[in-house]
Design a protein around this motif. Structure first.
Motif, PDB file in Angstrom:
ATOM      1  N   ALA A  71      -5.313  -4.266 -18.497  1.00  0.00           N
ATOM      2  CA  ALA A  71      -4.837  -2.888 -18.347  1.00  0.00           C
ATOM      3  C   ALA A  71      -4.386  -2.349 -19.709  1.00  0.00           C
ATOM      4  O   ALA A  71      -3.751  -3.062 -20.483  1.00  0.00           O
ATOM      5  N   THR A  72      -4.725  -1.102 -19.977  1.00  0.00           N
ATOM      6  CA  THR A  72      -4.296  -0.493 -21.238  1.00  0.00           C
ATOM      7  C   THR A  72      -2.772  -0.453 -21.315  1.00  0.00           C
ATOM      8  O   THR A  72      -2.198  -0.560 -22.395  1.00  0.00           O
ATOM      9  N   ARG A  73      -2.148  -0.314 -20.175  1.00  0.00           N
ATOM     10  CA  ARG A  73      -0.680  -0.304 -20.124  1.00  0.00           C
ATOM     11  C   ARG A  73      -0.124  -1.657 -20.596  1.00  0.00           C
ATOM     12  O   ARG A  73       0.907  -1.710 -21.260  1.00  0.00           O
ATOM     13  N   GLN A  74      -0.810  -2.735 -20.252  1.00  0.00           N
ATOM     14  CA  GLN A  74      -0.387  -4.066 -20.687  1.00  0.00           C
ATOM     15  C   GLN A  74      -0.507  -4.206 -22.206  1.00  0.00           C
ATOM     16  O   GLN A  74       0.359  -4.795 -22.849  1.00  0.00           O
ATOM     17  N   LEU A  75      -1.558  -3.644 -22.777  1.00  0.00           N
ATOM     18  CA  LEU A  75      -1.713  -3.663 -24.231  1.00  0.00           C
ATOM     19  C   LEU A  75      -0.621  -2.829 -24.895  1.00  0.00           C
ATOM     20  O   LEU A  75      -0.099  -3.200 -25.951  1.00  0.00           O
ATOM     21  N   HIS A  76      -0.269  -1.722 -24.271  1.00  0.00           N
ATOM     22  CA  HIS A  76       0.816  -0.878 -24.790  1.00  0.00           C
ATOM     23  C   HIS A  76       2.127  -1.675 -24.803  1.00  0.00           C
ATOM     24  O   HIS A  76       2.870  -1.650 -25.785  1.00  0.00           O
ATOM     25  N   ARG A  77       2.399  -2.376 -23.710  1.00  0.00           N
ATOM     26  CA  ARG A  77       3.605  -3.207 -23.639  1.00  0.00           C
ATOM     27  C   ARG A  77       3.602  -4.278 -24.727  1.00  0.00           C
ATOM     28  O   ARG A  77       4.638  -4.557 -25.331  1.00  0.00           O
ATOM     29  N   ALA A  78       2.450  -4.880 -24.959  1.00  0.00           N
ATOM     30  CA  ALA A  78       2.339  -5.926 -25.983  1.00  0.00           C
ATOM     31  C   ALA A  78       2.661  -5.369 -27.372  1.00  0.00           C
ATOM     32  O   ALA A  78       3.333  -6.030 -28.163  1.00  0.00           O
ATOM     33  N   PHE A  88     -11.012  -9.703 -23.002  1.00  0.00           N
ATOM     34  CA  PHE A  88      -9.582  -9.699 -22.701  1.00  0.00           C
ATOM     35  C   PHE A  88      -9.415  -9.390 -21.211  1.00  0.00           C
ATOM     36  O   PHE A  88      -9.175  -8.248 -20.830  1.00  0.00           O
ATOM     37  N   PRO A  89      -9.559 -10.423 -20.370  1.00  0.00           N
ATOM     38  CA  PRO A  89      -9.495 -10.187 -18.928  1.00  0.00           C
ATOM     39  C   PRO A  89      -8.083  -9.823 -18.470  1.00  0.00           C
ATOM     40  O   PRO A  89      -7.098 -10.181 -19.115  1.00  0.00           O
ATOM     41  N   GLY A  90      -8.055  -9.125 -17.347  1.00  0.00           N
ATOM     42  CA  GLY A  90      -6.783  -8.767 -16.740  1.00  0.00           C
ATOM     43  C   GLY A  90      -6.349  -9.857 -15.772  1.00  0.00           C
ATOM     44  O   GLY A  90      -6.650 -11.031 -15.958  1.00  0.00           O
ATOM     45  N   ARG A  91      -5.673  -9.450 -14.703  1.00  0.00           N
ATOM     46  CA  ARG A  91      -5.208 -10.434 -13.712  1.00  0.00           C
ATOM     47  C   ARG A  91      -6.366 -11.164 -13.069  1.00  0.00           C
ATOM     48  O   ARG A  91      -6.307 -12.340 -12.802  1.00  0.00           O
ATOM     49  N   SER A  92      -7.417 -10.429 -12.781  1.00  0.00           N
ATOM     50  CA  SER A  92      -8.646 -11.045 -12.300  1.00  0.00           C
ATOM     51  C   SER A  92      -9.527 -11.237 -13.521  1.00  0.00           C
ATOM     52  O   SER A  92      -9.605 -10.361 -14.382  1.00  0.00           O
ATOM     53  N   LYS A 136      10.286   2.099 -35.903  1.00  0.00           N
ATOM     54  CA  LYS A 136       9.464   3.277 -35.617  1.00  0.00           C
ATOM     55  C   LYS A 136       8.821   3.130 -34.249  1.00  0.00           C
ATOM     56  O   LYS A 136       8.564   2.019 -33.795  1.00  0.00           O
ATOM     57  N   ARG A 137       8.546   4.260 -33.635  1.00  0.00           N
ATOM     58  CA  ARG A 137       7.857   4.237 -32.355  1.00  0.00           C
ATOM     59  C   ARG A 137       6.388   3.903 -32.608  1.00  0.00           C
ATOM     60  O   ARG A 137       5.726   4.555 -33.409  1.00  0.00           O
ATOM     61  N   VAL A 138       5.894   2.870 -31.954  1.00  0.00           N
ATOM     62  CA  VAL A 138       4.507   2.467 -32.130  1.00  0.00           C
ATOM     63  C   VAL A 138       3.808   2.361 -30.781  1.00  0.00           C
ATOM     64  O   VAL A 138       4.443   2.180 -29.757  1.00  0.00           O
ATOM     65  N   SER A 139       2.495   2.492 -30.839  1.00  0.00           N
ATOM     66  CA  SER A 139       1.663   2.373 -29.647  1.00  0.00           C
ATOM     67  C   SER A 139       0.335   1.766 -30.101  1.00  0.00           C
ATOM     68  O   SER A 139       0.091   1.640 -31.300  1.00  0.00           O
ATOM     69  N   PRO A 140      -0.541   1.413 -29.178  1.00  0.00           N
ATOM     70  CA  PRO A 140      -1.852   0.922 -29.607  1.00  0.00           C
ATOM     71  C   PRO A 140      -2.588   1.927 -30.492  1.00  0.00           C
ATOM     72  O   PRO A 140      -3.330   1.545 -31.390  1.00  0.00           O
ATOM     73  N   HIS A 141      -2.332   3.210 -30.278  1.00  0.00           N
ATOM     74  CA  HIS A 141      -2.996   4.230 -31.082  1.00  0.00           C
ATOM     75  C   HIS A 141      -2.518   4.198 -32.539  1.00  0.00           C
ATOM     76  O   HIS A 141      -3.253   4.587 -33.448  1.00  0.00           O
ATOM     77  N   VAL A 163      -7.584   1.952 -27.423  1.00  0.00           N
ATOM     78  CA  VAL A 163      -7.057   0.922 -26.533  1.00  0.00           C
ATOM     79  C   VAL A 163      -7.992   0.682 -25.342  1.00  0.00           C
ATOM     80  O   VAL A 163      -8.194  -0.463 -24.926  1.00  0.00           O
ATOM     81  N   SER A 164      -8.613   1.727 -24.827  1.00  0.00           N
ATOM     82  CA  SER A 164      -9.543   1.559 -23.699  1.00  0.00           C
ATOM     83  C   SER A 164     -10.791   0.796 -24.137  1.00  0.00           C
ATOM     84  O   SER A 164     -11.356   0.025 -23.361  1.00  0.00           O
ATOM     85  N   GLU A 165     -11.206   0.987 -25.380  1.00  0.00           N
ATOM     86  CA  GLU A 165     -12.369   0.260 -25.898  1.00  0.00           C
ATOM     87  C   GLU A 165     -12.057  -1.225 -26.057  1.00  0.00           C
ATOM     88  O   GLU A 165     -12.891  -2.074 -25.751  1.00  0.00           O
ATOM     89  N   VAL A 166     -10.859  -1.528 -26.517  1.00  0.00           N
ATOM     90  CA  VAL A 166     -10.436  -2.930 -26.631  1.00  0.00           C
ATOM     91  C   VAL A 166     -10.427  -3.572 -25.247  1.00  0.00           C
ATOM     92  O   VAL A 166     -10.944  -4.662 -25.044  1.00  0.00           O
ATOM     93  N   ALA A 167      -9.834  -2.872 -24.294  1.00  0.00           N
ATOM     94  CA  ALA A 167      -9.693  -3.409 -22.939  1.00  0.00           C
ATOM     95  C   ALA A 167     -11.049  -3.715 -22.298  1.00  0.00           C
ATOM     96  O   ALA A 167     -11.179  -4.690 -21.563  1.00  0.00           O
TER      97      ALA A 167
END
Length: 190
Positions: A98-105, A88-92, A117-122, A27-31
């Motif tokens: 934010a990786t947290r935003q990708l997790h929410r998505a 994939f820009p953030g607010r700026s 099932k419980r899912v995450s970016p991982h 997820v950090s690499e995507v971000a």
């Protein structure tokens, strides 16, 4: 995976989650991807300073490229993408999402798709490895694509699906088949 990607909240997230699954990225690499990291000529995604500050190449399939092009066109139309900026820009526009935003998505997409099932970016990264293994891709190749230095780490990621397990012929079954073949033909001459 198809249900999850289809239910992603918008083109930006569909493309980001598509990169996580389609290239097996963290997820950090995507971000932290930049537009310049997409090498269309060689059909690669260049990961700069991934885990352990290591650089590597990830695969870029034609379908993933098309998904990224859809996002690029929309992002340009909305004026949120800079020519050499974040994919994939953030607010700026200069900051990564934010990786947290990708997790929410991912969680929103799973809920919208009816995935219990419980899912995450991982989960997308795990699925990438598992699906390659199911296609009989060599685990060493999967190791390189995931950017692992140890094969043992890759082995933890690859959950073998039930279909794959059922496709394996057990040693007892092979032995019994051989024995039945000998019985029909008679004992070996000797």
């Amino acid at each position: 995976m198809a249900k999850l990607l289809e239910a992603a909240p918008g083109t930006k997230y569909r493309a980001a989650l598509g990169v996580a699954y389609g290239a097996g990225l963290r997820v950090s690499e995507v971000a932290h991807l930049k537009a310049d990291n997409i090498d269309i000529k060689r059909m690669l995604i260049r990961i700069e300073e991934g885990k352990g500050r290591k650089d590597r190449n990830a695969m870029l399939s034609p379908q993933l490229l098309e998904l990224l092009r859809l996002w690029w066109r929309e992002g340009k139309r909305r004026s949120v993408l800079l020519p050499h900026g974040r994919l994939f820009p953030g607010r700026s526009y200069t900051d990564p999402i934010a990786t947290r935003q990708l997790h929410r998505a991912v969680c929103e997409a799973a809920e919208a798709a009816g995935i219990r099932k419980r899912v995450s970016p991982h989960t997308l990264r795990h699925s990438f490895a598992t699906h390659l293994l199911e296609q009989d891709v060599n685990i060493r190749v999967i190791q390189v694509l995931l950017g692992h230095s140890k094969l043992e780490t890759t082995a933890l990621y690859t959950k073998v699906a039930t279909r794959t397990i059922h496709a394996v012929t057990g040693p007892l079954d092979r032995l019994m088949t051989l024995m039945q073949g000998q019985t029909r033909r008679g004992p070996p001459a000797g």
